[in-house]
Scaffold this motif. Structure first.
Motif, PDB file in Angstrom:
ATOM      1  N   VAL A 158     -11.033 -44.538  46.242  1.00 29.35           N
ATOM      2  CA  VAL A 158     -11.691 -45.786  45.869  1.00 29.35           C
ATOM      3  C   VAL A 158     -12.461 -45.568  44.574  1.00 29.35           C
ATOM      4  N   GLU A 159     -12.430 -46.555  43.693  1.00 26.04           N
ATOM      5  CA  GLU A 159     -13.096 -46.448  42.401  1.00 26.04           C
ATOM      6  C   GLU A 159     -14.576 -46.147  42.581  1.00 26.04           C
ATOM      7  N   ASP A 160     -15.071 -45.160  41.822  1.00 25.47           N
ATOM      8  CA  ASP A 160     -16.482 -44.789  41.915  1.00 25.47           C
ATOM      9  C   ASP A 160     -17.352 -45.927  41.430  1.00 25.47           C
ATOM     10  N   SER A 161     -18.561 -45.968  41.989  1.00 20.87           N
ATOM     11  CA  SER A 161     -19.510 -46.975  41.542  1.00 20.87           C
ATOM     12  C   SER A 161     -19.932 -46.680  40.110  1.00 20.87           C
ATOM     13  N   GLU A 162     -20.362 -47.715  39.422  1.00 25.23           N
ATOM     14  CA  GLU A 162     -20.681 -47.607  38.008  1.00 25.23           C
ATOM     15  C   GLU A 162     -22.122 -48.021  37.749  1.00 25.23           C
ATOM     16  N   VAL A 163     -22.771 -47.292  36.871  1.00 26.91           N
ATOM     17  CA  VAL A 163     -24.082 -47.673  36.356  1.00 26.91           C
ATOM     18  C   VAL A 163     -23.858 -48.391  35.039  1.00 26.91           C
ATOM     19  N   LEU A 164     -24.408 -49.574  34.904  1.00 27.67           N
ATOM     20  CA  LEU A 164     -24.267 -50.307  33.661  1.00 27.67           C
ATOM     21  C   LEU A 164     -25.005 -49.577  32.543  1.00 27.67           C
ATOM     22  N   THR A 165     -24.298 -49.299  31.462  1.00 33.98           N
ATOM     23  CA  THR A 165     -24.874 -48.564  30.335  1.00 33.98           C
ATOM     24  C   THR A 165     -24.967 -49.469  29.105  1.00 33.98           C
ATOM     25  N   SER A 166     -25.730 -49.006  28.116  1.00 35.61           N
ATOM     26  CA  SER A 166     -25.841 -49.775  26.879  1.00 35.61           C
ATOM     27  C   SER A 166     -24.495 -49.871  26.168  1.00 35.61           C
ATOM     28  N   GLU A 167     -23.654 -48.826  26.316  1.00 35.00           N
ATOM     29  CA  GLU A 167     -22.321 -48.870  25.715  1.00 35.00           C
ATOM     30  C   GLU A 167     -21.487 -49.995  26.340  1.00 35.00           C
ATOM     31  N   MET A 168     -21.556 -50.124  27.670  1.00 34.37           N
ATOM     32  CA  MET A 168     -20.809 -51.191  28.343  1.00 34.37           C
ATOM     33  C   MET A 168     -21.346 -52.568  27.947  1.00 34.37           C
ATOM     34  N   VAL A 169     -22.659 -52.671  27.854  1.00 35.06           N
ATOM     35  CA  VAL A 169     -23.245 -53.934  27.415  1.00 35.06           C
ATOM     36  C   VAL A 169     -22.733 -54.289  26.030  1.00 35.06           C
ATOM     37  N   GLY A 170     -22.694 -53.295  25.139  1.00 29.79           N
ATOM     38  CA  GLY A 170     -22.223 -53.538  23.779  1.00 29.79           C
ATOM     39  C   GLY A 170     -20.801 -54.041  23.724  1.00 29.79           C
ATOM     40  N   GLN A 171     -19.982 -53.651  24.696  1.00 26.79           N
ATOM     41  CA  GLN A 171     -18.593 -54.075  24.724  1.00 26.79           C
ATOM     42  C   GLN A 171     -18.429 -55.519  25.209  1.00 26.79           C
ATOM     43  N   HIS A 172     -19.392 -56.009  25.974  1.00 27.29           N
ATOM     44  CA  HIS A 172     -19.213 -57.301  26.636  1.00 27.29           C
ATOM     45  C   HIS A 172     -20.250 -58.360  26.250  1.00 27.29           C
ATOM     46  N   ILE A 173     -21.148 -58.024  25.369  1.00 26.52           N
ATOM     47  CA  ILE A 173     -22.182 -58.975  24.981  1.00 26.52           C
ATOM     48  C   ILE A 173     -21.655 -59.893  23.879  1.00 26.52           C
ATOM     49  N   SER A 174     -22.141 -61.144  23.871  1.00 28.10           N
ATOM     50  CA  SER A 174     -21.630 -62.105  22.896  1.00 28.10           C
ATOM     51  C   SER A 174     -22.640 -63.228  22.692  1.00 28.10           C
ATOM     52  N   LEU A 175     -22.217 -64.252  21.976  1.00 29.43           N
ATOM     53  CA  LEU A 175     -22.978 -65.464  21.673  1.00 29.43           C
ATOM     54  C   LEU A 175     -24.265 -65.152  20.909  1.00 29.43           C
ATOM     55  N   LEU A 176     -24.088 -64.920  19.624  1.00 32.69           N
ATOM     56  CA  LEU A 176     -25.215 -64.663  18.742  1.00 32.69           C
ATOM     57  C   LEU A 176     -26.007 -65.953  18.530  1.00 32.69           C
ATOM     58  N   ALA A 177     -27.321 -65.863  18.718  1.00 29.70           N
ATOM     59  CA  ALA A 177     -28.172 -67.051  18.578  1.00 29.70           C
ATOM     60  C   ALA A 177     -29.486 -66.662  17.908  1.00 29.70           C
ATOM     61  N   ARG A 178     -30.130 -67.630  17.326  1.00 26.72           N
ATOM     62  CA  ARG A 178     -31.405 -67.398  16.646  1.00 26.72           C
ATOM     63  C   ARG A 178     -32.504 -67.163  17.682  1.00 26.72           C
ATOM     64  N   THR A 179     -33.391 -66.229  17.402  1.00 30.17           N
ATOM     65  CA  THR A 179     -34.510 -65.969  18.299  1.00 30.17           C
ATOM     66  C   THR A 179     -35.565 -67.057  18.148  1.00 30.17           C
ATOM     67  N   GLY A 180     -36.508 -67.060  19.046  1.00 30.03           N
ATOM     68  CA  GLY A 180     -37.497 -68.116  19.073  1.00 30.03           C
ATOM     69  C   GLY A 180     -38.353 -68.212  17.836  1.00 30.03           C
ATOM     70  N   ASN A 181     -38.674 -67.083  17.220  1.00 33.77           N
ATOM     71  CA  ASN A 181     -39.520 -67.132  16.025  1.00 33.77           C
ATOM     72  C   ASN A 181     -38.743 -67.473  14.762  1.00 33.77           C
ATOM     73  N   GLY A 182     -37.416 -67.578  14.876  1.00 29.92           N
ATOM     74  CA  GLY A 182     -36.594 -67.969  13.747  1.00 29.92           C
ATOM     75  C   GLY A 182     -36.385 -66.899  12.706  1.00 29.92           C
ATOM     76  N   LEU A 183     -36.854 -65.677  12.960  1.00 28.66           N
ATOM     77  CA  LEU A 183     -36.795 -64.618  11.967  1.00 28.66           C
ATOM     78  C   LEU A 183     -35.603 -63.681  12.149  1.00 28.66           C
ATOM     79  N   SER A 184     -34.924 -63.777  13.285  1.00 25.46           N
ATOM     80  CA  SER A 184     -33.807 -62.874  13.532  1.00 25.46           C
ATOM     81  C   SER A 184     -32.833 -63.526  14.500  1.00 25.46           C
ATOM     82  N   HIS A 185     -31.775 -62.765  14.834  1.00 26.57           N
ATOM     83  CA  HIS A 185     -30.771 -63.242  15.784  1.00 26.57           C
ATOM     84  C   HIS A 185     -30.566 -62.177  16.861  1.00 26.57           C
TER      85      HIS A 185
END
Length: 286
Positions: free
Chosen positions: A66-93
């Motif tokens: 059976v497939e081993d359990s996985e710990v979510l890592t920053s590398e995995m997040v980087g592969q699946h993160i999306s939808l760039l939006a402006r931050t609340g202060n308007g200075l970055s995204h």
């Protein structure tokens, strides 16, 4: 009024959720990592030379571990993160959406660092603890259906922008939050709840909690509720007088012995959804 399909969840698309500007420091997603595939072992390997390790025989599909359990890592997040939006202060995204299905994830603690996430879809994993979301103040939509969550922790209280949440097909026994002031759509189908206590859910319109062990409709403080699905529970009586906007009510496969407690505004077609046969309707009316 037409009878709606009791199995339809009517879940709004994530894009329909109102955008809320997030004014907090975001954790940056790492660059996607490349996955390297393992070469398959030959099926008819020649005999090994002297001093050489023998090639193991191929593993039958039914015998694979059976497939081993996985710990979510920053590398995995980087592969699946999306939808760039402006931050609340308007200075970055910052990236605001994360979607990862069927990866047997068990630990999502890394999400504490991604403060700008607004849409999270981690359905069909093996997550049991969602307390890592406590620091994510600007959540709009979360989908954790088909995981192993046992409770919605108190640390998730006061999600002042959260508008839709799907916790269907988990193992939830308790809901320890008291106030989700903007939640409009909530799915708790197929859990282990004996009651649904929602003290301050003033904007809730759509609630599903089919296939639990619920014995009472008391405790749902949602005066704006329009659609309520409670089929397949253990409810004997209804206490819905304080739901003036209720339009659709499905409570098939319960143990209802009285129609007292129904709001008088519910029409006959809606009431027919309470019972299975004409004999039941006659019995409840006597």
């Amino acid at each position: 009024m037409a009878d709606d399909d009791p199995d339809a969840t009517d879940q709004p698309a994530a894009e329909e959720v109102t955008e809320i500007e997030a004014d907090a420091a975001a954790g940056a997603g790492d660059e996607p990592a490349e996955d390297g595939g393992d070469a398959a072992a030959p099926t008819d390997a020649p005999p090994p030379c002297e001093g050489e390790e023998p090639v193991p025989p191929p593993v039958d599909e039914d015998d694979k571990p059976v497939e081993d359990s996985e710990v979510l890592t920053s590398e995995m997040v980087g592969q699946h993160i999306s939808l760039l939006a402006r931050t609340g202060n308007g200075l970055s995204h910052a990236y605001t959406r994360l979607e990862i299905h069927s990866k047997n994830l068990t630990n999502i603690d890394v999400l504490e660092n991604y403060l700008h996430l607004r849409y999270i879809d981690l359905a069909e994993n093996a997550i049991s603890d969602i307390s890592a979301l406590s620091s994510l103040e600007y959540l709009l939509s979360i989908d954790f259906h088909a995981n192993k969550i046992k409770k919605i922790p108190a640390s998730m209280d006061k999600r002042k922008y959260l508008q839709q949440a799907n916790f269907a097909k988990n193992m939830i026994e308790s809901i320890d939050v008291t106030d989700w002031p903007m939640i409009a759509w909530l799915n708790l189908n197929e859990n282990k709840l004996s009651e649904v206590r929602l003290p301050e859910f003033g904007e809730l319109i759509h609630l599903e909690a089919r296939g639990n062990k619920i014995t009472t409709t008391r405790g749902i403080n949602a005066r704006k509720l329009e659609r309520l699905y409670l089929g397949g529970n253990q409810i004997k009586a209804l206490d819905l007088d304080d739901k003036p906007n209720l339009q659709i009510l499905h409570v098939r496969d319960n143990q209802i012995v009285s129609l007292d407690g129904l709001n008088e505004s519910l029409n006959h077609s809606t009431i027919n959804n309470l019972v299975e046969t004409l004999d039941d309707i006659w019995r409840l009316g006597t």
